[in-house]
Design an enzyme around this catalytic site. Structure first.
Site, PDB file in Angstrom:
ATOM      1  N   LYS A  50      -2.988  -3.621  12.776  1.00  0.00           N
ATOM      2  CA  LYS A  50      -4.056  -4.482  11.587  1.00  0.00           C
ATOM      3  C   LYS A  50      -3.445  -5.176  10.506  1.00  0.00           C
ATOM      4  CE  LYS A  50      -7.675  -1.887   9.982  1.00  0.00           C
ATOM      5  NZ  LYS A  50      -8.486  -0.879   9.483  1.00  0.00           N
ATOM      6  N   LYS A  52       2.423  -9.055  15.819  1.00  0.00           N
ATOM      7  CA  LYS A  52       2.988  -9.898  15.540  1.00  0.00           C
ATOM      8  C   LYS A  52       2.897 -11.224  16.286  1.00  0.00           C
ATOM      9  CE  LYS A  52       5.222  -8.304  12.012  1.00  0.00           C
ATOM     10  NZ  LYS A  52       5.559  -8.778  10.505  1.00  0.00           N
ATOM     11  N   GLY A  89      -6.520 -16.616   4.947  1.00  0.00           N
ATOM     12  CA  GLY A  89      -7.743 -17.493   4.494  1.00  0.00           C
ATOM     13  C   GLY A  89      -7.517 -17.417   2.482  1.00  0.00           C
ATOM     14  N   ASN A 115       0.731  -1.511  -0.031  1.00  0.00           N
ATOM     15  CA  ASN A 115       0.279  -0.189   0.063  1.00  0.00           C
ATOM     16  C   ASN A 115       1.201   1.116   0.156  1.00  0.00           C
ATOM     17  OD1 ASN A 115       0.626  -0.029   2.735  1.00  0.00           O
ATOM     18  ND2 ASN A 115      -0.756   0.038   3.741  1.00  0.00           N
ATOM     19  N   ALA A 152       6.040 -13.334   7.692  1.00  0.00           N
ATOM     20  CA  ALA A 152       7.305 -12.299   8.719  1.00  0.00           C
ATOM     21  C   ALA A 152       7.533 -12.203  10.355  1.00  0.00           C
ATOM     22  CB  ALA A 152       8.076 -11.456   8.171  1.00  0.00           C
ATOM     23  N   THR A 171       4.880   3.023   3.738  1.00  0.00           N
ATOM     24  CA  THR A 171       6.468   2.852   3.834  1.00  0.00           C
ATOM     25  C   THR A 171       6.853   2.266   3.494  1.00  0.00           C
ATOM     26  OG1 THR A 171       6.473   1.003   5.708  1.00  0.00           O
ATOM     27  CG2 THR A 171       6.154   3.039   6.528  1.00  0.00           C
ATOM     28  N   ARG A 190      16.070   4.236  12.112  1.00  0.00           N
ATOM     29  CA  ARG A 190      16.392   3.026  12.283  1.00  0.00           C
ATOM     30  C   ARG A 190      18.185   3.180  12.954  1.00  0.00           C
ATOM     31  NH1 ARG A 190      14.896  -2.364  11.857  1.00  0.00           N
ATOM     32  NH2 ARG A 190      12.895  -2.331  11.123  1.00  0.00           N
ATOM     33  N   TYR A 223       3.795  -3.233  17.437  1.00  0.00           N
ATOM     34  CA  TYR A 223       4.338  -4.094  16.605  1.00  0.00           C
ATOM     35  C   TYR A 223       4.166  -5.644  17.089  1.00  0.00           C
ATOM     36  CZ  TYR A 223       7.888  -5.628  13.354  1.00  0.00           C
ATOM     37  OH  TYR A 223       8.854  -5.683  12.412  1.00  0.00           O
TER      38      TYR A 223
HETATM   39  N1  UDP Z   1      19.060   3.894  18.140  1.00  0.00           N
HETATM   40  C1  UDP Z   1      19.997   5.068  18.407  1.00  0.00           C
HETATM   41  N2  UDP Z   1      19.800   6.146  17.478  1.00  0.00           N
HETATM   42  C2  UDP Z   1      19.337   6.468  16.700  1.00  0.00           C
HETATM   43  C3  UDP Z   1      18.402   5.658  16.216  1.00  0.00           C
HETATM   44  C4  UDP Z   1      18.190   3.896  17.099  1.00  0.00           C
HETATM   45  O1  UDP Z   1      21.076   5.245  19.433  1.00  0.00           O
HETATM   46  O2  UDP Z   1      19.062   7.579  15.924  1.00  0.00           O
HETATM   47  C5  UDP Z   1      19.324   3.028  19.186  1.00  0.00           C
HETATM   48  C6  UDP Z   1      18.166   2.427  19.348  1.00  0.00           C
HETATM   49  O3  UDP Z   1      17.394   2.981  21.065  1.00  0.00           O
HETATM   50  C7  UDP Z   1      17.952   1.208  19.503  1.00  0.00           C
HETATM   51  C8  UDP Z   1      19.282   0.270  18.661  1.00  0.00           C
HETATM   52  O4  UDP Z   1      19.654   1.962  18.914  1.00  0.00           O
HETATM   53  O5  UDP Z   1      18.599   0.379  21.276  1.00  0.00           O
HETATM   54  C9  UDP Z   1      18.708   0.037  17.755  1.00  0.00           C
HETATM   55  O6  UDP Z   1      17.579   0.688  17.459  1.00  0.00           O
HETATM   56  P1  UDP Z   1      16.636   0.473  15.931  1.00  0.00           P
HETATM   57  O7  UDP Z   1      15.693   1.342  15.749  1.00  0.00           O
HETATM   58  O8  UDP Z   1      17.493   0.133  14.512  1.00  0.00           O
HETATM   59  O9  UDP Z   1      16.245  -1.216  15.517  1.00  0.00           O
HETATM   60  P2  UDP Z   1      15.190  -1.618  16.709  1.00  0.00           P
HETATM   61  O10 UDP Z   1      15.218  -1.137  18.076  1.00  0.00           O
HETATM   62  O11 UDP Z   1      14.136  -2.653  16.897  1.00  0.00           O
HETATM   63  O12 UDP Z   1      16.448  -2.886  17.255  1.00  0.00           O
END
Ligand code: UDP
Length: 315
Positions: free
Chosen positions: A92, A150, A103, A33, A115, A36, A187, A146
């Site tokens: 959702k 999942k 289904g 969709n 996933a 993202t 991330r 999330y």
């Molecule tokens: N993190 C960070 N700085 C950022 C983004 C993320 O220090 O700018 C940290 C976040 O708090 C986490 C780790 O990096 O401890 C991984 O975060 P990410 O969002 O990549 O993935 P997830 O938490 O889902 O593993």
């Protein structure tokens, strides 16, 4: 020729899966969709005879014409800031979206791979995490939308498997990186790389002692591909067990980019941020003969080149 439906096809993992199944000689139906995902990730596939794309939200009724051998459900916002911005859609797509695809799989007699994620382990009290661990999840925290979607997805999938005899596979994906990650998905890896390329300070949350284990996308796709074709129907961890603290990871990226104008800026740790995460992959090794082969140094180099190219086109 076998046909596979891939949801989340325009996303990071989904688009790499499209590539892999095309390479393997499948007919690929992509669905997304685009909340993202980005069409740029799959634009190179549109001219192919054996690729079609539907712009559709799988949280609504899903149907595709013709036979369908496999379905891979990879649609979902997947970074902490995405699911904070889109909590209802995240819930959702993991729940209603999965139900719709279960289904469809029944109707078409397809095998469905969903996933799932290391987030089902929450802030884990067992380390490294094996598939038997039940997890430590806060259902009502910011990540709960999330994590619980999942977890529900896994429960629903096992119910269809046990009650309807549907062929199902569940992959628990640990932090994966590589080309086509979104520059601004929030991330750690894309944030650090783009900050380092601009000579800005890297934003480490908390004191950076929390750990993650990063898997290169090609390894992840290989694991998923093998799992789909295997006959194992319980969850399997796919990830790279090489663990690193986020602070060391930030330093590694500064060295890799070589821009020593950047230093580290510490910001508050988000709520419920897991303190440690590392997959136990003995099961995947045993039943799939799989283990990661790309080390972080070379995976990061390829990813850095991708982001450099991306950023230069933005200018
Ligand atoms: N993190 C960070 N700085 C950022 C983004 C993320 O220090 O700018 C940290 C976040 O708090 C986490 C780790 O990096 O401890 C991984 O975060 P990410 O969002 O990549 O993935 P997830 O938490 O889902 O593993």
């Amino acid at each position: 020729m076998k046909t596979v439906l891939i949801t989340g096809a325009a996303g990071f993992l989904g688009s790499h899966l499209c590539d892999r199944f095309i390479e393997e000689g499948y007919r690929v139906i992509g669905m997304d969709n685009l909340i993202t995902g980005s069409l740029e990730n799959i634009s190179h596939l549109f001219h192919l005879e054996h690729f079609v794309f539907y712009h559709h939200d799988v949280s609504r009724f899903v149907h595709v014409p013709g036979k369908l051998d496999y379905i891979l459900h990879f649609a979902s916002p997947a970074s902490p800031i995405d699911y904070l911005e889109m909590p209802i859609q995240t819930l959702k797509v993991g729940s209603l979206g999965t139900h719709n695809l279960l289904g469809l799989a029944r109707e078409k007699k397809s095998r469905l791979l969903i996933a799932s994620t290391s987030e089902v382990y929450g802030d884990p009290l067992q380390h490294p995490q094996t598939e038997e661990y039940w997890g430590n999840v806060n259902p009502i925290g910011p990540r709960g939308v999330y994590d619980e979607a999942k977890r529900f997805q896994e429960a629903m999938t096992m119910a269809y498997h046990r009650y309807h005899g549907l062929e199902t596979r569940i992959v628990r994906i640990f932090n994966t990186y590589g080309p086509r990650m979104r520059l601004r998905d929030g991330r750690a890896l894309p944030a650090f790389i783009s900050q380092a390329l601009k000579g800005e300070d890297l934003t480490v949350f908390g004191d950076g002692s929390q750990t993650r284990s990063f898997c290169y996308v090609d390894d992840q796709v290989e694991g998923i591909y093998r799992l789909l074709l295997s006959d194992y129907d319980l969850p399997v961890n796919i990830g790279n067990p090489e663990e690193i603290s986020i602070l060391d990871f930030a330093r590694e990226i500064i060295d890799l980019v070589g821009n020593h104008q950047s230093s580290i800026k510490f910001l508050p740790l988000p709520k419920d941020d897991p303190k440690q995460r590392r997959p136990d992959i003995k099961l995947a090794e045993k039943i799939l003969g799989w283990k990661p082969v790309v080390d972080r140094k070379s995976g990061l180099k390829t990813t850095l080149d991708y982001f450099k190219d991306k950023l230069s086109k933005l200018k």
